[in-house]
Design an enzyme around this catalytic site. Structure first.
Site, PDB file in Angstrom:
ATOM      1  N   HIS B 120       0.869  -1.155   0.090  1.00 49.48           N
ATOM      2  CA  HIS B 120       0.045   0.098  -0.096  1.00 49.48           C
ATOM      3  C   HIS B 120       0.825   1.126   0.137  1.00 49.48           C
ATOM      4  O   HIS B 120       2.053   1.237   0.666  1.00 49.48           O
ATOM      5  CB  HIS B 120      -0.776  -0.093   1.266  1.00 49.48           C
ATOM      6  CG  HIS B 120      -1.813   0.889   1.368  1.00 49.48           C
ATOM      7  ND1 HIS B 120      -1.579   2.297   1.722  1.00 49.48           N
ATOM      8  CD2 HIS B 120      -3.308   1.025   1.230  1.00 49.48           C
ATOM      9  CE1 HIS B 120      -2.651   2.834   1.782  1.00 49.48           C
ATOM     10  NE2 HIS B 120      -3.724   2.140   1.423  1.00 49.48           N
ATOM     11  N   GLN B 200      -4.623  -5.123   6.586  1.00 44.12           N
ATOM     12  CA  GLN B 200      -5.633  -5.984   6.009  1.00 44.12           C
ATOM     13  C   GLN B 200      -5.734  -7.470   6.532  1.00 44.12           C
ATOM     14  O   GLN B 200      -6.493  -8.018   6.435  1.00 44.12           O
ATOM     15  CB  GLN B 200      -5.192  -6.181   4.421  1.00 44.12           C
ATOM     16  CG  GLN B 200      -5.398  -4.589   3.807  1.00 44.12           C
ATOM     17  CD  GLN B 200      -6.767  -4.384   3.627  1.00 44.12           C
ATOM     18  OE1 GLN B 200      -7.749  -4.981   3.902  1.00 44.12           O
ATOM     19  NE2 GLN B 200      -6.963  -3.095   3.695  1.00 44.12           N
ATOM     20  N   LYS B 223     -10.403  -0.668  10.237  1.00 44.14           N
ATOM     21  CA  LYS B 223     -10.724  -1.834   9.202  1.00 44.14           C
ATOM     22  C   LYS B 223     -11.403  -2.877  10.147  1.00 44.14           C
ATOM     23  O   LYS B 223     -11.828  -4.082   9.638  1.00 44.14           O
ATOM     24  CB  LYS B 223      -9.499  -2.073   8.528  1.00 44.14           C
ATOM     25  CG  LYS B 223      -9.188  -1.056   7.763  1.00 44.14           C
ATOM     26  CD  LYS B 223      -8.201  -1.507   6.625  1.00 44.14           C
ATOM     27  CE  LYS B 223      -7.254  -0.403   6.150  1.00 44.14           C
ATOM     28  NZ  LYS B 223      -7.951   0.270   4.958  1.00 44.14           N
TER      29      LYS B 223
END
Lengths: 147, 408
Positions: B120, B200, B223
């Site tokens: 990212h 993630q 998240k």
């Protein structure tokens, strides 16, 4: 004048699938601006050949979605041969349409294909990216000439 | 038992509509929805505590400080760390930027940092900035056909100049899992700092920093059902003790005088200058407890079931589908409709109430591997259902020129 959605859709699809003004220009006498946005993948350049405040030629290059591509292509078609003054009025009317304010339908010609944009707020930036770039280029050119 | 219907009751946003349709939220890679307990915890802080932390002169402040420390303990237990090894930041991005600033003093011209094309922007640009400032060398580990990072490919890149390896545990696009134990074994007793971007991964699988044996690990609360604006920087104690703060100010100093002499409080306090994001740190605890009550393994299982189902249905029902990560186990599916610009598909799906992301997903190096610029990303979480997948597949099947949404 009221067009059906089918007609508006055909306008967008034809300008997206076969844009007439898509051409990369490598000529320093053209004004040039890069158009991109944080929210999408649009990656365009807009090129103007200007003589005495009249847009003689207008082209774009790059990639973007159907809405942004069709909108820029229609814009290039409409401003070719027109004065800065005329182009600025087009930009104003186009933005009024985006904001759902009353606007001059006949004056916007094919650009009214984007009349539904306000119902999909996430696409306003797609429809206006070319027009916003045009506005920046004109303003910059005019202020450069003043100096 | 994993009961998705009951879970959905806990998420107020799942009762909302988008474009006149019930919201179908498939953009969990960007951020997750929040359960009512998390929203309530934020509200509770502002209605019942409201004071600043680190000031124990009166009851409210004492309880505020205690609540922050309670989250720290919960986070530590969630990733198998010690509470003192947990630093709160504003997110993964801030954590990696902070690390890059703090590690600078150990780096010199010619030193090497190893990254991958999966990373990212938050795990590339802070290192690019150091590269330019110090004259570092950045290397990218070669990916296998399936996009995996193998120890063999890593070994080939490592030299005497390698100082940092910073890799995602799960790619925010492909879902590829790197194998931390193997990586930390490979670099054992070498002077290399191993950083894991778990942004993630933390929402979807068990994190164990002791087993991973990494030097640092970072992730974000938002998240994983938590509030925005809160992140975690985990560091091994001996690593944290070797670093100087990257933020200076209140709450982190021990003493200072007019000559500029200053000393700091202990780890982790010395890395937390200024008033923290109190309400959201407190609410992060509620998020972790919620995840634990459902069970990380159950969540993973549910996501993999949905993933298998959507891939099977898309291949069956949508002839023009191109799926890029069919072989990779994860909660994400990366795809395109042949001949249609990704954003046109995403905005078409918006008109069905489906939230899905198009673009490069903040991983602008990945096209070197994938060979394609923009894609659509479908990312599942615990509250998604097979019925939602059916709506998606039916919408894609009826897509045509994908401009329907524009002319509704």
């Amino acid at each position: 004048m009221v067009f059906s959605n089918d007609v508006l859709r055909q306008i967008i699809v034809s300008h997206y699938s076969a844009p007439a003004f898509k051409k990369a220009i490598d000529d320093p006498t053209f004004l040039k601006i890069h158009l991109s946005s944080q929210n999408c993948i649009d990656d365009f350049n807009l090129y103007l050949k200007v003589d005495n405040n009249v847009i003689k030629e207008a082209y774009f290059s790059g990639v973007g979605c159907a809405i942004s591509t069709a909108s820029i292509d229609i814009m290039c078609q409409m401003i070719t041969g027109q004065s800065y003054e005329y182009a600025k009025k087009l930009i104003d009317e186009f933005h009024k349409m985006m904001r759902e304010e009353s606007f001059d339908q006949a004056f916007l010609e094919e650009a009214i294909a984007f009349i539904n944009t306000s119902k999909q707020p996430s696409r306003i930036k797609c429809a206006t990216i070319g027009w916003d770039g045009l506005s920046v280029l004109i303003n910059k050119d005019q202020s450069d000439k003043k100096e | 038992m994993f009961d998705v219907k009951r879970i959905r009751e806990d998420f107020p946003l799942l009762k909302t509509k988008m474009q006149g349709h019930p919201l179908i939220y498939f953009d969990n890679g960007a951020t997750s929805l929040k359960p009512q307990v998390v929203i309530q915890a934020i509200n509770d802080y502002y209605t019942k505590l409201g004071s600043n932390s680190h000031r124990a002169d009166y009851d409210l402040s004492y309880y505020t400080s205690e609540a922050i420390e309670a989250t720290r303990k919960e986070v530590a237990s969630f990733i198998n760390a010690r509470p003192e090894e947990i630093i709160f930041t504003s997110g993964t991005t801030a954590a990696i930027n902070g690390l890059a600033i703090m590690l600078k003093k150990f780096l010199k011209k010619g030193d090497e940092i190893i990254l991958s094309y999966h990373e990212h922007a938050a795990n590339t640009l802070p290192w690019f900035a150091l590269q330019q400032e110090l004259g570092l060398v950045i290397k990218y580990v070669e990916l296998t056909k399936n996009g995996e990072i193998t120890t063999d490919n890593l070994r080939r890149l490592i030299t005497k100049q390698t100082r940092i390896i910073s890799l995602a545990l799960i790619s925010n696009v492909m879902g590829v899992v790197s194998k931390p134990q193997k990586i930390s074994n490979l670099i054992k007793d070498q002077n290399i700092i191993y950083i894991i971007d778990a942004a993630q991964a933390a929402p979807h699988e068990k994190i164990d920093v002791k087993a991973f044996d990494c030097d640092f690990l970072v992730f974000s609360a938002h998240k994983m059902l938590g509030p925005t604006g809160v992140g975690v920087l985990y560091g091994k104690m001996e690593q944290l003790e070797s670093l100087d703060p990257y933020l200076y100010g209140g709450s982190m100093n021990d003493k200072y005088d007019k000559t500029g002499k200053m000393s700091y409080l202990n780890v982790p306090t010395k890395f937390e200058a200024g008033t923290p994001n109190i309400s959201n740190i407190i609410a992060f605890k509620a998020a972790i407890m919620y995840l634990k009550s459902i069970g990380m393994e159950q969540i993973r299982e549910h996501e993999l079931m949905l993933r298998e189902y959507v891939i099977q249905q898309l291949i069956k029902e949508v002839p023009k589908i191109i799926i890029y990560n069919k072989e990779i186990e994860s909660n994400t599916v990366i795809f395109n409709i042949d001949g249609v610009f990704a954003q046109d598909v995403a905005t078409y799906l918006n008109s069905y109430g489906i939230a899905i992301r198009s673009g490069e997903h903040c991983a602008k190096l990945l096209h070197y591997y994938l060979g394609v610029g923009s894609t659509l990303r479908l990312s599942f979480y615990l509250y998604n259902t097979k019925e939602e997948v059916d709506v998606l597949v039916a919408a894609l099947k009826a897509g045509g020129d994908f401009l329907d949404g524009f002319f509704k």
